[in-house]
Design an enzyme around this catalytic site. Structure first.
Site, PDB file in Angstrom:
ATOM      1  N   ASP A 216       0.840  -1.201   0.000  1.00 20.07           N
ATOM      2  CA  ASP A 216       0.000   0.000   0.000  1.00 20.07           C
ATOM      3  C   ASP A 216       0.876   1.252   0.000  1.00 20.07           C
ATOM      4  O   ASP A 216       1.898   1.308   0.695  1.00 20.07           O
ATOM      5  CB  ASP A 216      -0.874  -0.010   1.265  1.00 20.07           C
ATOM      6  N   GLU A 253       1.664  -0.379  -4.975  1.00 20.05           N
ATOM      7  CA  GLU A 253       0.656   0.612  -5.355  1.00 20.05           C
ATOM      8  C   GLU A 253       1.306   1.978  -5.567  1.00 20.05           C
ATOM      9  O   GLU A 253       1.684   2.669  -4.624  1.00 20.05           O
ATOM     10  CB  GLU A 253      -0.424   0.733  -4.274  1.00 20.05           C
TER      11      GLU A 253
END
Ligand code: ARE
Ligand code: CA
Length: 504
Positions: A216, A253
């Site tokens: 993330d 990401e």
């Protein structure tokens, strides 16, 4: 002689290490990652056995598995938002999805049927304290989040974090890395104290049988820090069927919408795959009818996308399905959505990830839950679809059958490309499969080269092959490989797909 041999060995090992973090470790005959967004581990274990394994899915992206802040809703609303899981409190495996024991049971059962697990980790930050006023529901908030950036269950203390600052300028690459995303306390991954905690957390998950990670907010961390952290990880656990020396797969990401960005996807692609948001954007635009399908013949790097091996591709993800940009497609527009996924599955580019959502009308709305905030399991209907508020895109016939198409055609090139110069296109994958799309508003009726052997084939979009018959349309391929292809403009689906295993 000796010198060059040493040099060669070190070049080869550096290369294999780098290639390694791009390998999702799918079983042969499997492909595609499904994001079972907010699913419970016990439901995932069953889903592996009853659907994902038998249907050839490659793996699952799990929602964050470590302890998170509990965002208590105001009395007027009993719903805990999905995004609380992006605010870690510790690295203990306890969330609404289950405990560490539940995780291990899931991992054993999914790996046994050929379905890999990838954990969404949040190494960039920790939870905001509710009293900082930034957690969504005002006066609510967790009792578990300490003040002063003190997370005793990790433990982290104030010195593990970057000095507090807001990201006010998205054109400042240092600020993007060293200031606070959404006001969330920003860990300093340059410190050994932080690296040690992250490596221990990831190694623990490797012990439990995961094949890799979704990283993330990778954009908000320095690639050189991530390189050190990834490099220190254990090899994957051979007890779960991974070969000796296997490295964790990485899906980083990084939202990069093009040349104007100051942080680029290319800064991370040597470390593993990177989310390719342009894939989502361009397919949304094309299948919404805002761009002609004919152009897709050259779709890929020529469009500014990452090289195929570095690209983690998707039609929507859990963030962009919640923002109606008028471009991104989701389950809410089923016909063009299924066409875009069918194209993504049929076209050999990148590692494909598909979304499995719960239904929502509101950005914050959490997964289906009971009055105590416990997640409610999906129910399974006789037509294989889900109930209880779960959309289960991965169970839609058109989508599941295209994942099978992708597996059957694996390794074959695009061939027999055809278009009408506008919004009707078709292509084969070598001599293994053939797919056609009509996005034109008038019927498609064409004699096309399918590349397939003569025979009668079942269209796996309009139906299924059951025994020796087809519940949908049949397509007759003549001895020269040509077939009459018909897709009505107002048909339920604007795609037709046949492959060697759908031959009747
Ligand atoms: C919540 C509240 C906030 C509050 C915060 C702290 O909504 O109001 O300030 O808590 O209390 C998710 C939710 C957030 C949520 C957060 C934490 O989306 O709303 O905040 O969880 O609970 C940028 C990042 C990218 C990020 C996107 C959403 O670069 O990394 O924003 N995506 C990941 C996850 C999200 C998650 C987080 C990161 C945080 O996928 O689900 O947030 O862990 C341009 C830029 C992009 C930028 C994008 C934002 O395109 O180029 O870099 O992405 O705009 O739309
Ligand atoms: Ca950061």
């Amino acid at each position: 002689m000796k010198y060059s041999a040493v040099f060669l060995v070190s070049v080869l090992s550096a290369l294999s290490c780098i290639q390694a973090q791009h390998d999702p470790h799918f079983w042969t005959g499997h492909s595609t990652i499904v994001h079972l967004f907010e699913w419970k581990f016990s439901d995932i274990a069953q889903e592996c056995e009853r659907w994902l394994g038998p249907r050839g899915f490659g793996g699952i992206q799990l929602s964050p598995v470590n302890e998170n802040v509990i965002v208590e809703p105001p009395a007027s609303d009993s719903n805990r938002p999905w995004w609380e899981r992006y605010q870690p409190v510790s690295y203990q495996l306890t969330t609404r999805s289950g405990t560490e024991a539940d995780f291990l049971d899931m991992s054993r059962r999914c790996n046994a049927v050929g379905v890999r697990l990838y954990v969404d980790i949040i190494p960039n930050h920790m939870a905001a304290h509710p009293a900082d006023g930034s957690v969504g529901y005002g006066t609510g908030g967790s009792t578990a989040v300490p003040r002063d950036r003190d997370f005793p269950a990790v433990p982290y203390t104030l010195s593990d974090f970057n000095p507090s600052c807001e990201i006010t300028d998205w054109n400042d690459r240092v600020m993007i890395r060293n200031c606070e995303l959404f006001g969330l306390p920003d860990l300093n991954q340059g410190l050994d104290s932080v690296r040690d905690k992250l490596v221990a957390f990831m190694d623990h998950l490797i012990d439990l049988g995961v094949a890799g990670f979704r990283v993330d907010a990778a954009k908000h961390m320095w690639p050189q820090d991530l390189e050190v952290i990834y490099g220190r990880l254990k090899n994957l656990n051979t007890d779960f069927g991974f070969p000796a020396g296997a490295r964790a797969f990485m899906m980083q990401e990084v939202i990069d919408n093009g040349d104007h960005e100051v942080v680029r996807k290319y800064e991370y692609s040597h470390l593993g795959t990177v989310t390719e948001f342009m894939f989502s954007f361009y397919l949304g635009r094309a299948f919404r009818g805002n761009d002609d399908l004919v152009w897709l013949e050259s779709f890929g790097e020529a469009w500014g996308l990452l090289p195929s091996r570095d690209a983690l591709v998707f039609v929507d993800n859990h963030d962009n399905q919640r923002h109606d940009h008028g471009t991104i497609l989701s389950y809410k527009l089923p016909k063009p959505y299924k066409m875009a996924i069918a194209f993504g599955a049929a076209y050999p580019f990148g590692q494909l990830r598909i979304m499995s959502s719960f239904a929502f009308d509101d950005f914050d709305l959490g997964p289906p839950m009971d009055g105590n905030g416990n997640i409610v399991s999906p129910s399974i209907n006789t037509d294989n679809s889900c109930g209880n508020g779960w959309v289960c895109e991965h169970r839609w016939r058109q989508i599941a059958n295209m994942i099978k198409f992708r597996n059957i055609c694996w390794g074959t090139p695009v061939a027999n490309w055809w278009s009408n110069g506008a919004n009707k296109i078709a292509f084969s994958r070598g001599n293994r499969g053939f797919v056609a799309f009509n996005n034109q508003g008038v019927d498609m009726l064409e004699i096309l080269q399918t590349g397939l052997a003569a025979g009668i084939y079942c269209d796996v979009i309009s139906g299924d092959k059951v025994g020796n018959s087809c519940t949908g349309k049949s397509v007759t391929v003549l001895t020269d490989g040509r077939a009459s292809i018909h897709i009505a403009h107002d048909a339920e689906d604007g795609v037709l797909a046949i492959h060697v295993e759908s031959r009747l």
